[in-house]
Design a protein around this motif. Structure first.
Motif, PDB file in Angstrom:
ATOM      1  N   ARG A 126       0.837  -1.199   0.000  1.00 18.45           N
ATOM      2  CA  ARG A 126       0.000   0.000   0.000  1.00 18.45           C
ATOM      3  C   ARG A 126       0.875   1.253   0.000  1.00 18.45           C
ATOM      4  O   ARG A 126       0.573   2.242  -0.649  1.00 18.45           O
ATOM      5  CB  ARG A 126      -0.913   0.013   1.222  1.00 18.45           C
ATOM      6  N   PHE A 132      -5.866  -1.970  -4.307  1.00 14.80           N
ATOM      7  CA  PHE A 132      -6.299  -3.186  -3.615  1.00 14.80           C
ATOM      8  C   PHE A 132      -6.057  -4.417  -4.488  1.00 14.80           C
ATOM      9  O   PHE A 132      -5.462  -5.400  -4.066  1.00 14.80           O
ATOM     10  CB  PHE A 132      -7.779  -3.071  -3.249  1.00 14.80           C
TER      11      PHE A 132
ATOM     12  N   TYR C  10      -6.971  -5.403   4.021  1.00 11.85           N
ATOM     13  CA  TYR C  10      -7.624  -4.097   4.014  1.00 11.85           C
ATOM     14  C   TYR C  10      -6.942  -3.155   4.980  1.00 11.85           C
ATOM     15  O   TYR C  10      -6.590  -3.538   6.095  1.00 11.85           O
ATOM     16  CB  TYR C  10      -9.101  -4.226   4.395  1.00 11.85           C
TER      17      TYR C  10
END
Lengths: 222, 287, 291
Positions: A126, A132, C10
């Motif tokens: 990231r 993603f 995430y």
């Protein structure tokens, strides 16, 4: 020995059914299991809860019970019918049962695979600005897939043996066929058993070797 | 000192192994009553182990009160009483269609009274007293189904049977392997067939009229019997192959059962309105 | 460091992601409810919610006379098979590590062969083969035989892997102080290996317990038999009965699963362990996850 030779076409037919059961329910379990794993690692509590419920219920119910329920309950209560051909119909009903059960284990294997990827890997991805999907495709999955190969191989191996439970609803796979041959050839029980056992060794041994080899070759050194 | 202790430990381990082995073999050996006649066993022990169905309404059914009910159970109690065994001395054990011969051959039960057809094939392995009832393979259909009138109509109908039962085999022989594959499903016992019939997964269940009547009585108004038996099933009491004395004694008991009205009474109490399908007792076949 | 809520997949959701997640939660919630509603109406349509089908399960004697005897039979078969399988596993697992080829190779053949054969086939074979040999084979014996041989073979692999997972230095140190082969095995390797193997062994025993349901196919009067044959023969309630029995199985297996997890945590905490439990688990292969 004669009985085994005489009945060879029947025995091979039974194993062909075993192979079909394994391949079809293996594929369905893989897809459905990955979907369940995606649910269980999603950021949405609803999906996590539903996935966890499914896995805990199916994993802790005996396969025999699941298959009996599929054979009797799906048709009579849920109006599920695949074919007018009763053999074909119970074949598919048992596939539902085998897949429903196996997918719960696939889900846990895949989820464990994702969890073995260290958090730092994803954070690093990231940090360098990957999206993603890129993170998933380039960083996480390549590492996760390698760690799940050996356990998935064992699952497939168990699935081959588990297909015999379809006998409970009258699917003429190897185990039920073997029993019927026992009835027909009471004097050749040992040769018939050895023949069927050899069949299962032939089916499972290559799977073991292959998945062990793949797993070793692809292992991630950490 | 240490050495001695170790020896003791080893002996203890060996003793444990032996005990386990004894446990395992003991578990397999129990129930074998040797080659003596059932008559002697009944007289000496005042105890009998009798194989019955436990999931067949009207014939052999395990009740929540711990007892067993059904026509076969009544026969069992009557015969046992005639052999000198009181009701309290009877141990009922489940005999499923597929395992009745081995049950008797291996001595796990003294006799089997479980909707058990006398056949030449079975007579090679065990012997039969009776028959105490003659029936035939019949067809159970949904009450509103008029398309099935007899066995020939089953050619293009879907049929449910039980694994290990002879009834589906007879149909499979009649209609061929293709029919067997497409139109016959074999479940674990006839009880599993009923929901399939009710919900139209299959069109008929075919086996002995007796079994079908027992189930039909359980779901009033839902099913009907065709009432045209296309085979003859003679229900006998199965016992060990070489037990001639036992066979004679049980045959005497059965004849008494017919004569004193107990037969009729047992039919009517267990089958209710379906009792009408079973009118007269057969004559005992002493071979 | 990492913030709370971040996972490998995430990041911690920001305001927009939170909004989106809420919307998705609602959407999926509705979908799941619709599925549940669909199943419910199907059951209703077929009259499966009728009181008289479920009421028997509120009566004590249904449980004490029809269901619990089945449960007892299931537990007895599982317990005996577990003891015998552990014995089988210990003997063959150690035999596979023997220095003598004539012990090692036959043991390996037995273990590999029985691991490949489905339990149901072993049960059928015990029934038919046993009576061929003139033995008395009850359904109970057949079920225990099948479970013992199959799970014993899997346990043999766990035992072998557990022993191999003990660092080599341990055995070498044992030999250095003059212990003999069987002393090294008994006093040094096995005690450490057993702790490491524990979680894998317990999960295999859960597998064994679940597999007792195969007894249904040969009419062993187990829990499944009680639910699928005995209870419905009295109350004509096959589907509700199978569902109730499934709940009983799930409760028992969940309890055993928690026991396994607790054992694993405990053996991880314990500093005495030098063997890696995960290694034993991996070696068991199909062990931990399957069935």
């Amino acid at each position: 020995m004669e009985a085994v030779v005489d009945e060879l076409p029947v025995i091979l037919g039974a194993f062909w059914l075993t192979v079909k059961l394994t391949v079809v329910s293996g594929l369905i379990s893989l897809v459905w299991g990955i979907a369940l794993a995606a649910m269980r690692v999603s950021p949405l509590p609803v999906l996590r809860g539903a996935g966890a419920l499914y896995v805990n219920v199916l994993r802790n119910t005996p396969l025999t019970l699941i298959i009996v329920f599929c054979g009797l309950g799906l048709g009579t209560v849920m109006d599920v019918q695949f074919s007018d051909d009763l053999s074909l119909n119970s074949f598919w009903l048992s596939i539902i049962g085998l897949s429903a059960y196996t997918s719960a284990f696939v889900c846990e294997v895949v989820r464990a695979g994702i969890n073995t990827v260290p958090l730092g890997q994803a954070e690093a991805a990231r940090a360098i600005g990957l999206t993603f999907l890129q993170t998933l495709r380039l960083v996480i999955l390549p590492q996760a897939v390698r760690t799940v190969i050996a356990p998935l191989g064992s699952l497939l191996n168990a699935l081959v043996k588990n297909t015999t439970v379809a006998a409970a609803i009258g699917v003429m796979e190897a185990a039920l066929r073997m029993k019927n041959l026992f009835d027909a050839h009471g004097d050749a029980i040992i040769p018939i058993f050895l023949g069927f056992a050899a069949g299962f060794v032939v089916l499972t041994l290559p799977l073991n070797l292959l998945s062990g080899r793949l797993a070793r070759r692809l292992a991630v050194v950490r | 000192m240490l050495h001695k202790k170790r020896k003791v430990m080893r002996m203890r381990f060996a003793a444990g192994l032996l005990a386990l082995a004894a446990l395992a073999t003991g578990l397999t050996a129990c129930g074998g009553s040797g080659a003596s006649s059932i008559v002697d066993k009944a007289k000496d022990d005042k105890k009998l182990v009798i194989g019955v169905k436990i999931d067949q309404p009207g014939w052999g059914l395990k009740k929540p009160d711990g007892g067993y009910a059904g026509f076969d159970v009544d026969v069992a109690k009557y015969v046992a009483k005639e052999l000198g065994v009181p009701e309290s001395g009877i141990t009922f054990k489940e005999a499923q269609s597929a395992n009745r011969e081995p049950f008797i051959q291996q001595g796990q039960v003294d006799m089997v009274i479980a909707t058990y057809s006398i056949t030449d094939e079975r007579k090679k392995k065990i012997s039969f007293a009776g028959p105490y009832l003659v029936t035939g393979q019949d067809i159970l259909v949904r009450a509103d189904d008029t398309s099935i009138t007899g066995v020939e109509s089953l050619k293009d109908k879907k049929v449910c049977g039980a694994q290990g039962s002879s009834s589906p085999k007879r149909l499979a022989e009649k209609f061929g392997p293709d029919w067997e594959s497409k139109n016959l499903t074999q479940q674990q016992g006839y009880g599993a067939c009923l929901p399939l019939l009710e919900n139209k997964q299959v069109d008929a269940i075919s086996t002995d009229a007796t079994i079908l009547a027992g189930f039909a009585a359980q779901f009033p108004g839902k099913f009907k019997l065709i009432g045209q038996p296309f085979s003859e099933e003679r229900y006998g009491i199965g016992l060990k192959l070489d037990d001639k004395a036992g066979r004679d004694a049980i045959n005497n008991a059965i004849e008494k059962f017919f004569k004193d009205g107990s037969w009729r009474k047992a039919i009517d109490t267990n089958l209710g309105e379906f009792g009408k399908y079973f009118t007269t007792p057969p004559s005992v076949d002493r071979y | 460091m990492t913030e709370r809520g971040a996972t490998v997949l995430y990041d911690v959701p920001g305001p927009r992601a939170r909004l989106r997640n809420n919307a998705l939660t609602l959407a999926f919630g509705v979908v799941l409810l619709l599925v549940a509603y669909f199943v419910w109406t199907k059951f209703d349509e077929k009259g499966q919610w009728k009181g008289e089908l479920w009421q028997p399960f509120l009566r004590a004697d249904t449980w004490t006379e029809l269901i619990l005897p089945g449960l007892l039979n299931t537990l007895v078969a599982a317990a005996l098979a577990a003891v015998l399988a552990l014995l089988f596993g210990a003997v063959f697992g150690i035999a596979r590590l023997s220095d003598h080829r004539w012990v090692r190779i036959p043991a390996a053949v037995v273990v590999e062969a029985f691991r490949a054969v489905p339990v149901l086939m072993l049960i059928f074979f015990a029934q038919y083969g046993g009576s061929l040999a003139g033995l008395v084979v009850t359904e109970f014996t057949a079920v225990v035989f099948g479970l013992t041989v199959y799970n014993g073979s899997v346990l043999a692999e766990i035992v072998r892997a557990g022993i191999l997972a003990v660092p080599r230095g341990q055995a070498e140190a044992g030999y250095a102080i003059g212990l003999r082969k069987n002393q090294v095995m008994r006093l040094i390797l096995l005690p450490q290996a057993v702790t490491a193997m524990m979680p894998a062994i317990v999960s295999q025993l859960v597998v064994l317990l679940k597999d007792t349901a195969l007894g249904f196919v040969v009419a062993y009067a187990d829990l499944l038999n009680a639910g699928a044959r005995v209870v419905p023969a009295n109350y004509a309630n096959l589907i509700p009965s199978v569902i109730v029995i499934a709940a009983v199985y799930i409760a028992i297996n969940l309890a055993l699963g928690y026991l396994a997890a607790w054992l694993e945590r405990r053996s991880r905490r314990s500093r005495k362990v030098t063997a890696d439990p995960a290694a034993a688990e991996r070696a068991g292969g199909e062990v931990a996850f399957v069935r």
